[in-house]
Design a protein around this motif. Structure first.
Motif, PDB file in Angstrom:
ATOM      1  N   GLY A 141       0.824  -1.210   0.000  1.00  0.00           N
ATOM      2  CA  GLY A 141       0.000   0.000   0.000  1.00  0.00           C
ATOM      3  C   GLY A 141       0.861   1.264   0.000  1.00  0.00           C
ATOM      4  O   GLY A 141       2.062   1.215  -0.312  1.00  0.00           O
ATOM      5  N   GLY A 142       0.231   2.364   0.390  1.00  0.00           N
ATOM      6  CA  GLY A 142       0.918   3.651   0.347  1.00  0.00           C
ATOM      7  C   GLY A 142       2.111   3.742   1.285  1.00  0.00           C
ATOM      8  O   GLY A 142       3.082   4.449   0.994  1.00  0.00           O
ATOM      9  N   LEU A 192       4.290  -1.593  -7.196  1.00  0.00           N
ATOM     10  CA  LEU A 192       3.254  -2.629  -7.348  1.00  0.00           C
ATOM     11  C   LEU A 192       2.216  -2.362  -6.250  1.00  0.00           C
ATOM     12  O   LEU A 192       2.224  -3.021  -5.202  1.00  0.00           O
ATOM     13  CB  LEU A 192       3.852  -4.036  -7.196  1.00  0.00           C
ATOM     14  N   PRO A 193       1.326  -1.373  -6.437  1.00  0.00           N
ATOM     15  CA  PRO A 193       0.391  -0.984  -5.374  1.00  0.00           C
ATOM     16  C   PRO A 193      -0.712  -2.013  -5.165  1.00  0.00           C
ATOM     17  O   PRO A 193      -1.288  -2.519  -6.127  1.00  0.00           O
ATOM     18  CB  PRO A 193      -0.186   0.339  -5.898  1.00  0.00           C
ATOM     19  N   THR A 194      -1.023  -2.309  -3.906  1.00  0.00           N
ATOM     20  CA  THR A 194      -2.006  -3.360  -3.601  1.00  0.00           C
ATOM     21  C   THR A 194      -3.197  -2.865  -2.787  1.00  0.00           C
ATOM     22  O   THR A 194      -4.018  -3.680  -2.369  1.00  0.00           O
ATOM     23  CB  THR A 194      -1.331  -4.525  -2.841  1.00  0.00           C
ATOM     24  N   THR A 195      -3.284  -1.560  -2.499  1.00  0.00           N
ATOM     25  CA  THR A 195      -4.514  -1.023  -1.894  1.00  0.00           C
ATOM     26  C   THR A 195      -5.179  -0.102  -2.916  1.00  0.00           C
ATOM     27  O   THR A 195      -4.521   0.392  -3.845  1.00  0.00           O
ATOM     28  CB  THR A 195      -4.254  -0.211  -0.606  1.00  0.00           C
ATOM     29  N   LEU A 196      -6.475   0.147  -2.698  1.00  0.00           N
ATOM     30  CA  LEU A 196      -7.178   1.060  -3.617  1.00  0.00           C
ATOM     31  C   LEU A 196      -6.550   2.443  -3.549  1.00  0.00           C
ATOM     32  O   LEU A 196      -6.323   3.092  -4.575  1.00  0.00           O
ATOM     33  CB  LEU A 196      -8.668   1.108  -3.242  1.00  0.00           C
ATOM     34  N   VAL A 246      -5.014   4.392  -6.836  1.00  0.00           N
ATOM     35  CA  VAL A 246      -5.587   5.611  -7.427  1.00  0.00           C
ATOM     36  C   VAL A 246      -4.782   6.856  -7.082  1.00  0.00           C
ATOM     37  O   VAL A 246      -4.970   7.906  -7.700  1.00  0.00           O
ATOM     38  CB  VAL A 246      -7.064   5.858  -7.013  1.00  0.00           C
ATOM     39  N   ASP A 247      -3.895   6.765  -6.092  1.00  0.00           N
ATOM     40  CA  ASP A 247      -3.273   7.995  -5.618  1.00  0.00           C
ATOM     41  C   ASP A 247      -1.770   7.869  -5.383  1.00  0.00           C
ATOM     42  O   ASP A 247      -0.949   8.346  -6.179  1.00  0.00           O
ATOM     43  CB  ASP A 247      -3.995   8.439  -4.321  1.00  0.00           C
ATOM     44  N   SER A 248      -1.363   7.143  -4.308  1.00  0.00           N
ATOM     45  CA  SER A 248       0.018   7.315  -3.841  1.00  0.00           C
ATOM     46  C   SER A 248       1.086   6.740  -4.754  1.00  0.00           C
ATOM     47  O   SER A 248       2.233   7.199  -4.729  1.00  0.00           O
ATOM     48  CB  SER A 248       0.170   6.724  -2.431  1.00  0.00           C
TER      49      SER A 248
END
Ligand code: NAD
Ligand code: GLY
Length: 360
Positions: A106-107, A129-133, A137-139
């Motif tokens: 995540g972020g 490799l982002p794994t949270t919403l 969408v953001d960080s």
């Protein structure tokens, strides 16, 4: 399901790919953007247990020499202590200037890995490799990296664009409801500041229906990334338009601080912040009538409609250390209509007075 590709052209040019199954193929995508021989995967313990093996296998299958650093999940790990451990780990594992870091999580993971990449050997490549919403969408997009200090969040950081962002939307299936909802706060924010059509789409769903509808969710993530891309391209270093992304955050941060960062999630605090500033704007003739009502209803579809204890006057006091404050002035983000936002610079005292007089 087809992949979506959004290209960001900032101080670095890179693609953001969005879709299911990307983690299994991440090695091949990473090979296209770096000459690295060695990769250092940085992740937290929760994400490692869910996706660590998939990613390590995918990287080793492409012939990479891979090492992995895992830290305990949570914001408290986004610290100078963890950062120093990451620097030493990179050094012990012989990561060189031509190698690459991989932020899996995540972020929190993205921000600290990005800052390690910005500083280790005066800069090495990294991919997200982002794994949270929230991270998708953001960080993970836009190059803000940071760690926290005892005195506040994100107080030490750097701008460092990644070489690639792979948003594997299958990973969102394992997110706790509360963490998914937290990301929805940012999604609603994008609709409010830039896209009436995205906002109207969000009015048709709830957390439950959106999570079941993967094609729609992927498309919504792509819309958010496109908005963020456009804003970052216009103002990479956050001196103007990028401040629009701060809608609801000045008051939101004040709420998080009031509850000592434990009693309320970031997304819920931003939801309250967006509502309060929109109510004030509408009552003062700065926003179209009805804007507040639509925002309030839309937030409620995603479980972001909670009330908070502190009064607007108390919240005003908490805004005093906001990073968007410059001398005696503060930049307030106002949505004058759904999908239309502006930065209003006002004397801090006038902002405080406006909030203090306001009772919802
Ligand atoms: P997080 O990284 O702490 O992740 C939340 C929790 O979800 C963690 O416990 C994590 O282990 C778990 N998790 C992650 N992926 C999972 C998955 N697929 N399945 C199950 N569990 C999973 O928090 P976050 O909300 O992703 O990010 C918050 C951070 O992002 C803050 O530090 C904030 O300052 C930062 N941020 C940065 C930017 C930026 O532009 N750089 C923008 C917004 C927020
Ligand atoms: N999340 C705020 C920014 O990237 O500017």
């Amino acid at each position: 399901m087809s992949l979506k590709k959004i290209t960001v052209t900032a101080s670095g040019i890179y693609d953001v790919l969005i879709g299911g199954g990307l983690l299994r193929h991440c090695g091949g995508y990473i090979q296209n953007v770096t000459e690295a021989q060695k990769l250092a995967v940085i992740t937290d313990d929760t994400v490692d247990s869910l996706y660590g093996k998939i990613v390590i296998d995918a990287l080793e299958n492409e012939g990479y020499d891979v090492c992995k650093f895992v830290f305990p999940h949570g914001e408290q790990s986004k610290s100078t202590e963890t950062l120093a451990k990451i620097w030493n780990f990179l050094c012990e594992n012989g990561i060189s200037r031509s190698d690459c870091l991989v932020a899996l999580g995540g972020g929190v993971v993205g921000d600290i890995t990005g800052f390690a990449a910005a500083t280790y050997l005066r800069g090495v490549d990294f991919v997200q490799l982002p794994t949270t919403l929230l991270a998708q969408v953001d960080s993970s997009v836009g190059g803000k990296t940071a760690v926290d200090l005892d005195g506040g969040k994100n107080l030490v950081g750097a701008f460092k664009q990644p070489k690639l962002v792979l948003c594997d939307t299958d990973t969102l299936d394992t997110l706790d409801e509360e963490i998914f909802v937290d990301g929805m706060g940012e999604v609603v924010k994008y609709g409010m500041i830039k896209s009436a059509s995205l906002f109207s789409e969000l009015e048709q769903y709830t957390t439950e229906t959106l999570r079941k509808n993967k094609d729609v969710l992927d498309d919504i993530i792509a819309q958010c990334v496109t908005i963020k891309r456009d804003v970052v391209e216009a103002d990479e270093f956050d001196t103007g338009e990028r401040m629009l992304l701060n809608f609801g955050h000045t008051i939101g941060h004040s709420i998080e601080q009031y509850y000592n960062y434990t009693g309320i999630t970031h997304g819920k605090a931003v939801g309250v912040g967006m509502k309060l500033i929109t109510a004030v704007a509408e009552d003062n003739g700065m926003a179209e009538p009805g804007t507040y009502g639509r925002l309030k209803n839309c937030l409620s579809y995603y479980g972001l409609d909670n009330d908070v204890e502190p009064t607007p006057a108390q919240l005003a006091g908490g805004c005093i250390n906001d990073k968007k404050r410059f001398g005696g002035n503060i930049n307030i983000i106002i949505c004058c209509d759904i999908g239309a936002s502006m930065i209003k610079k006002m004397p801090v005292e006038a902002f405080f007075a406006m909030l203090a007089e306001y009772t919802e």
